[in-house]
Design a protein around this motif. Structure first.
Motif, PDB file in Angstrom:
ATOM      1  N   ILE A  25       0.833  -1.198   0.000  1.00  0.00           N
ATOM      2  CA  ILE A  25       0.000   0.000   0.000  1.00  0.00           C
ATOM      3  C   ILE A  25       0.875   1.258   0.000  1.00  0.00           C
ATOM      4  N   SER A  26       1.921   1.236   0.819  1.00  0.00           N
ATOM      5  CA  SER A  26       2.838   2.371   0.878  1.00  0.00           C
ATOM      6  C   SER A  26       3.502   2.622  -0.473  1.00  0.00           C
ATOM      7  N   ARG A  27       3.889   1.550  -1.127  1.00  0.00           N
ATOM      8  CA  ARG A  27       4.558   1.697  -2.431  1.00  0.00           C
ATOM      9  C   ARG A  27       3.574   2.151  -3.505  1.00  0.00           C
ATOM     10  N   TYR A  28       2.375   1.592  -3.513  1.00  0.00           N
ATOM     11  CA  TYR A  28       1.394   1.921  -4.548  1.00  0.00           C
ATOM     12  C   TYR A  28       0.978   3.392  -4.471  1.00  0.00           C
ATOM     13  N   TYR A  29       0.760   3.869  -3.240  1.00  0.00           N
ATOM     14  CA  TYR A  29       0.322   5.254  -3.066  1.00  0.00           C
ATOM     15  C   TYR A  29       1.488   6.220  -2.851  1.00  0.00           C
ATOM     16  N   GLN A  30       2.718   5.694  -2.935  1.00  0.00           N
ATOM     17  CA  GLN A  30       3.932   6.511  -2.768  1.00  0.00           C
ATOM     18  C   GLN A  30       3.918   7.273  -1.438  1.00  0.00           C
ATOM     19  N   SER A  34       7.755   2.857   3.870  1.00  0.00           N
ATOM     20  CA  SER A  34       8.346   1.515   3.965  1.00  0.00           C
ATOM     21  C   SER A  34       9.431   1.438   5.028  1.00  0.00           C
ATOM     22  N   LYS A  35      10.324   2.421   5.036  1.00  0.00           N
ATOM     23  CA  LYS A  35      11.409   2.417   6.015  1.00  0.00           C
ATOM     24  C   LYS A  35      10.865   2.556   7.431  1.00  0.00           C
ATOM     25  N   GLU A  36       9.889   3.460   7.606  1.00  0.00           N
ATOM     26  CA  GLU A  36       9.309   3.676   8.935  1.00  0.00           C
ATOM     27  C   GLU A  36       8.580   2.426   9.413  1.00  0.00           C
ATOM     28  N   ILE A  37       7.876   1.747   8.497  1.00  0.00           N
ATOM     29  CA  ILE A  37       7.180   0.510   8.863  1.00  0.00           C
ATOM     30  C   ILE A  37       8.178  -0.552   9.301  1.00  0.00           C
ATOM     31  N   ALA A  38       9.247  -0.717   8.524  1.00  0.00           N
ATOM     32  CA  ALA A  38      10.257  -1.731   8.836  1.00  0.00           C
ATOM     33  C   ALA A  38      10.924  -1.448  10.183  1.00  0.00           C
ATOM     34  N   VAL A  39      11.278  -0.178  10.404  1.00  0.00           N
ATOM     35  CA  VAL A  39      11.935   0.196  11.660  1.00  0.00           C
ATOM     36  C   VAL A  39      10.984   0.006  12.839  1.00  0.00           C
ATOM     37  N   SER A  40       9.722   0.439  12.676  1.00  0.00           N
ATOM     38  CA  SER A  40       8.749   0.331  13.765  1.00  0.00           C
ATOM     39  C   SER A  40       8.470  -1.118  14.138  1.00  0.00           C
ATOM     40  N   VAL A  41       8.250  -1.966  13.126  1.00  0.00           N
ATOM     41  CA  VAL A  41       7.976  -3.379  13.390  1.00  0.00           C
ATOM     42  C   VAL A  41       9.199  -4.056  14.001  1.00  0.00           C
ATOM     43  N   GLY A  42      10.383  -3.739  13.459  1.00  0.00           N
ATOM     44  CA  GLY A  42      11.609  -4.323  13.987  1.00  0.00           C
ATOM     45  C   GLY A  42      11.852  -3.938  15.436  1.00  0.00           C
TER      46      GLY A  42
END
Length: 266
Positions: A25-30, A34-42
């Motif tokens: 969704i982040s990529r499709y709607y630009q 993505s980085k914030e999601i990865a960091v937050s989940v990690g």
């Protein structure tokens, strides 16, 4: 009731692959999230694993001194997160927010431990630490909303405030409408949640207890208790934080000593 069913790390890892959906969704709607999601989940996963390991040790140790120290640390971290997320200066607001959280939290924990649940000993970490976490977590969100709305009111309603000060009103009296509005906005989500609990939502504590094998009626009683505790603690902490912030962040002549960092994403 059956005991709780364990989840294997492999199963949890496979389930985590569902994160491809928000990434997509982040990529499709630009959205560039993505980085914030990865960091937050990690960070969430790492922090929970470390805290889980620590809590197992804490539950076995079950020391009053260690429990109190841990609650103080939780309160300090929570207050720091509130000022950071609200985009407000930590130096001016840390003490008011810490005081508001601590004064609201400690009596509530005492009432629950000594008058409601009555664990043995009364400071049992298995009850005290999770309850403190739930109360602080909800108080954090309420304080963020309250402080943001309070300080932004000085710009949105600047003429109203300056007129009151010019007519000789004290800072406490001149800011009273802002405080009222900030408190009302901060408690609104919790009031909405309570009004729909059971019909629209099954809260986390109740769901967790049922999944853990508790009777639904026992889980319901715990949920009613915690929702009341959350609302009372949040209301008191917000009111105290705002009252103390008025004295800390406004001079005796009515000059506001704090500027809000504008962030449209908030």
């Amino acid at each position: 009731m059956d005991s709780v069913v364990d989840i294997s790390w492999l199963t949890l890892g496979l389930f985590s692959s569902l994160l491809i959906i928000p990434f997509s969704i982040s990529r499709y709607y630009q959205l560039k999230l993505s980085k914030e999601i990865a960091v937050s989940v990690g960070r969430m996963a790492l922090q929970l694993i470390l805290v889980g390991a620590y809590l197992e040790y804490l539950f076995k140790l079950n020391s009053l001194a260690i429990n109190v120290i841990w609650i103080i640390v939780m309160t300090l971290i929570g207050a720091s997160a509130i000022t950071s997320k609200a985009k407000l200066p930590r130096a001016k607001l840390m003490l008011p927010v810490v005081t508001g959280l601590f004064v609201a939290l400690i009596p509530m924990l005492g009432i629950i431990a000594l008058g409601v649940i009555k664990p043995t000993p009364f400071y049992h970490a298995q009850y005290l630490i999770p309850l403190a976490g739930m109360l602080l977590g909800n108080s954090m969100s309420g304080n963020i909303v309250a402080l943001q709305n309070f300080f932004r009111a000085f710009e949105a309603r600047k003429a109203e405030y300056e007129a009151a000060i010019s007519l000789g009103a004290s800072p406490s009296y001149a800011t009273l409408p802002f405080v009222r509005d900030a408190i009302a906005r901060s408690v609104a989500p919790t009031l909405a949640t309570m009004a729909t609990t059971g019909l629209v939502t099954l809260p986390g504590m109740m769901t967790g207890q049922i999944l853990g094998g508790a009777s639904p009626m026992v889980a319901i009683k715990y949920q009613i208790m915690i929702m009341i505790a959350i609302f009372v603690t949040m209301s008191l902490s917000v009111a105290l934080s705002l009252k103390l912030s008025v004295h800390s962040c406004i001079s005796r002549y009515g000059r506001v000593l704090v500027n809000v960092v504008h962030d449209d994403a908030i």
